[in-house]
Write a protein that holds these residues in place. Structure first.
Motif, mmCIF file in Angstrom:
data_model
loop_
_atom_site.group_PDB
_atom_site.id
_atom_site.type_symbol
_atom_site.label_atom_id
_atom_site.label_comp_id
_atom_site.label_asym_id
_atom_site.label_seq_id
_atom_site.Cartn_x
_atom_site.Cartn_y
_atom_site.Cartn_z
ATOM 1 N N ALA A 26 39.992 1.612 30.157
ATOM 2 C CA ALA A 26 39.478 2.688 29.296
ATOM 3 C C ALA A 26 40.576 3.533 28.664
ATOM 4 N N LYS A 27 41.798 3.026 28.679
ATOM 5 C CA LYS A 27 42.936 3.815 28.203
ATOM 6 C C LYS A 27 42.746 4.333 26.769
ATOM 7 N N TYR A 28 42.183 3.473 25.910
ATOM 8 C CA TYR A 28 42.011 3.890 24.505
ATOM 9 C C TYR A 28 40.535 4.151 24.178
ATOM 10 N N ALA A 29 39.810 4.680 25.136
ATOM 11 C CA ALA A 29 38.379 4.935 24.931
ATOM 12 C C ALA A 29 38.161 5.807 23.694
ATOM 13 N N ASP A 30 37.244 5.379 22.852
ATOM 14 C CA ASP A 30 36.975 6.080 21.596
ATOM 15 C C ASP A 30 35.507 6.522 21.612
ATOM 16 N N LEU A 31 35.302 7.809 21.784
ATOM 17 C CA LEU A 31 33.933 8.315 21.945
ATOM 18 C C LEU A 31 33.204 8.553 20.626
ATOM 19 N N LYS A 32 33.932 8.427 19.512
ATOM 20 C CA LYS A 32 33.319 8.712 18.205
ATOM 21 C C LYS A 32 32.127 7.788 17.916
ATOM 22 N N GLN A 33 32.249 6.545 18.390
ATOM 23 C CA GLN A 33 31.178 5.581 18.168
ATOM 24 C C GLN A 33 29.892 6.056 18.874
ATOM 25 N N LEU A 34 30.058 6.656 20.064
ATOM 26 C CA LEU A 34 28.895 7.173 20.793
ATOM 27 C C LEU A 34 28.249 8.321 20.028
ATOM 28 N N ASP A 35 29.092 9.147 19.373
ATOM 29 C CA ASP A 35 28.553 10.271 18.588
ATOM 30 C C ASP A 35 27.613 9.761 17.496
ATOM 31 N N LEU A 36 28.058 8.701 16.826
ATOM 32 C CA LEU A 36 27.272 8.154 15.720
ATOM 33 C C LEU A 36 25.951 7.565 16.201
ATOM 34 N N VAL A 37 26.031 6.779 17.268
ATOM 35 C CA VAL A 37 24.799 6.171 17.795
ATOM 36 C C VAL A 37 23.840 7.272 18.232
ATOM 37 N N ALA A 38 24.382 8.303 18.890
ATOM 38 C CA ALA A 38 23.524 9.419 19.333
ATOM 39 C C ALA A 38 22.867 10.090 18.116
ATOM 40 N N ALA A 39 23.653 10.340 17.078
ATOM 41 C CA ALA A 39 23.099 10.986 15.882
ATOM 42 C C ALA A 39 21.973 10.138 15.284
ATOM 43 N N ALA A 40 22.166 8.818 15.272
ATOM 44 C CA ALA A 40 21.139 7.930 14.717
ATOM 45 C C ALA A 40 19.903 7.893 15.621
ATOM 46 N N VAL A 41 20.106 7.893 16.939
ATOM 47 C CA VAL A 41 18.957 7.890 17.864
ATOM 48 C C VAL A 41 18.161 9.189 17.707
ATOM 49 N N PHE A 42 18.853 10.317 17.582
ATOM 50 C CA PHE A 42 18.143 11.587 17.351
ATOM 51 C C PHE A 42 17.332 11.520 16.048
ATOM 52 N N THR A 43 17.863 10.834 15.052
ATOM 53 C CA THR A 43 17.179 10.738 13.762
ATOM 54 C C THR A 43 15.927 9.860 13.870
ATOM 55 N N HIS A 44 16.035 8.796 14.643
ATOM 56 C CA HIS A 44 14.900 7.872 14.791
ATOM 57 C C HIS A 44 13.846 8.379 15.779
#
Ligand code: SF4
Length: 222
Positions: free
Chosen positions: A131-149
């Motif tokens: 997990a050294k280069y874990a990138d949480l931005k992708q989770l932000d986007l999926v969360a935003a889309a799930v909230f929208t749906h």
């Protein structure tokens, strides 16, 4: 407002190198066949999906994710695997739409989403070594889309599951923050819109030139 259709990976490609993006996504004269690691990741995603959805036994080479997928299976709620999400951006704001719908602004696939009343879980499998280069931005986007749906959802417990090293990186997302999750990509989207408008796609050289499929580029070191 922009008429660009984008995904997290397409925008990452642009960020890494506009010239590479231009060949892969605009001119389309180069195809990224994917590395061995990419194909391995796709196989693992498929095996996890089939196990969670249909109880299909994991192939021996993926037995090492048994505990992870069992833990996911035990979370109560409606389970959605490889959920395709689309979002439109209109004058009224962000709107849910189908992955292939006309006018789709953002599209993405959520590995696992589990919905229970106003709470959801979102899990993204990662097959990198750790997990050294874990990138949480992708989770932000999926969360935003799930909230929208699913407007009834108030909170999402998101996680990157690094299945090889058995590490989990957690983040909580909140519905009231949805617009800010999307908006954090605006500066990069503005740069992409500017490149499209001006036709200037600068090369951005770096260590990844060694793996780049744009073999005609003078910087390619394949
Ligand atoms: S070789 Fe490097 S500079 Fe050239 S397109 Fe690929 S990533 Fe960009």
């Amino acid at each position: 407002m922009t008429n660009i259709t984008w995904s997290y990976s397409s925008l990452k490609t642009f960020e890494q190198c506009p010239k590479k993006y231009y060949h892969l996504r605009v001119l389309k004269d180069v195809k990224d066949e994917g590395s061995e690691a990419t194909l391995y990741g796709q196989e693992l995603h498929k095996a996890a999906e089939e196990y969670i959805k249909d109880d299909v036994t994991l192939p021996p080479k993926f037995k090492f994710i048994q505990d992870t997928v069992d833990a996911i299976k035990k979370i109560p709620g409606d389970k959605h695997c490889e959920m395709k999400l689309g979002v439109r951006l209109t004058d009224a704001g962000y709107e849910a739409c189908g992955f292939f719908d006309k006018g789709v602004w953002w599209r993405g696939v959520a590995d696992v989403v589990i919905i229970k009343d106003d709470l959801a879980f979102s899990i993204d499998y990662k097959t990198s070594k750790n997990a050294k280069y874990a990138d949480l931005k992708q989770l932000d986007l999926v969360a935003a889309a799930v909230f929208t749906h699913f407007p009834q959802i108030k909170k999402i417990k998101s996680a990157l599951a690094f299945v090889v090293s058995n590490e989990f990186i957690h983040k909580e997302h909140f519905a009231k923050m949805r617009d800010s999750y999307f908006a954090s990509f605006d500066p990069l989207l503005d740069r992409l819109a500017n490149a499209e408008e001006t036709g200037v796609w600068n090369p951005n050289t770096g260590p990844l030139c060694r793996y780049c499929p744009v073999t005609t580029c003078e910087h390619n070191r394949r």
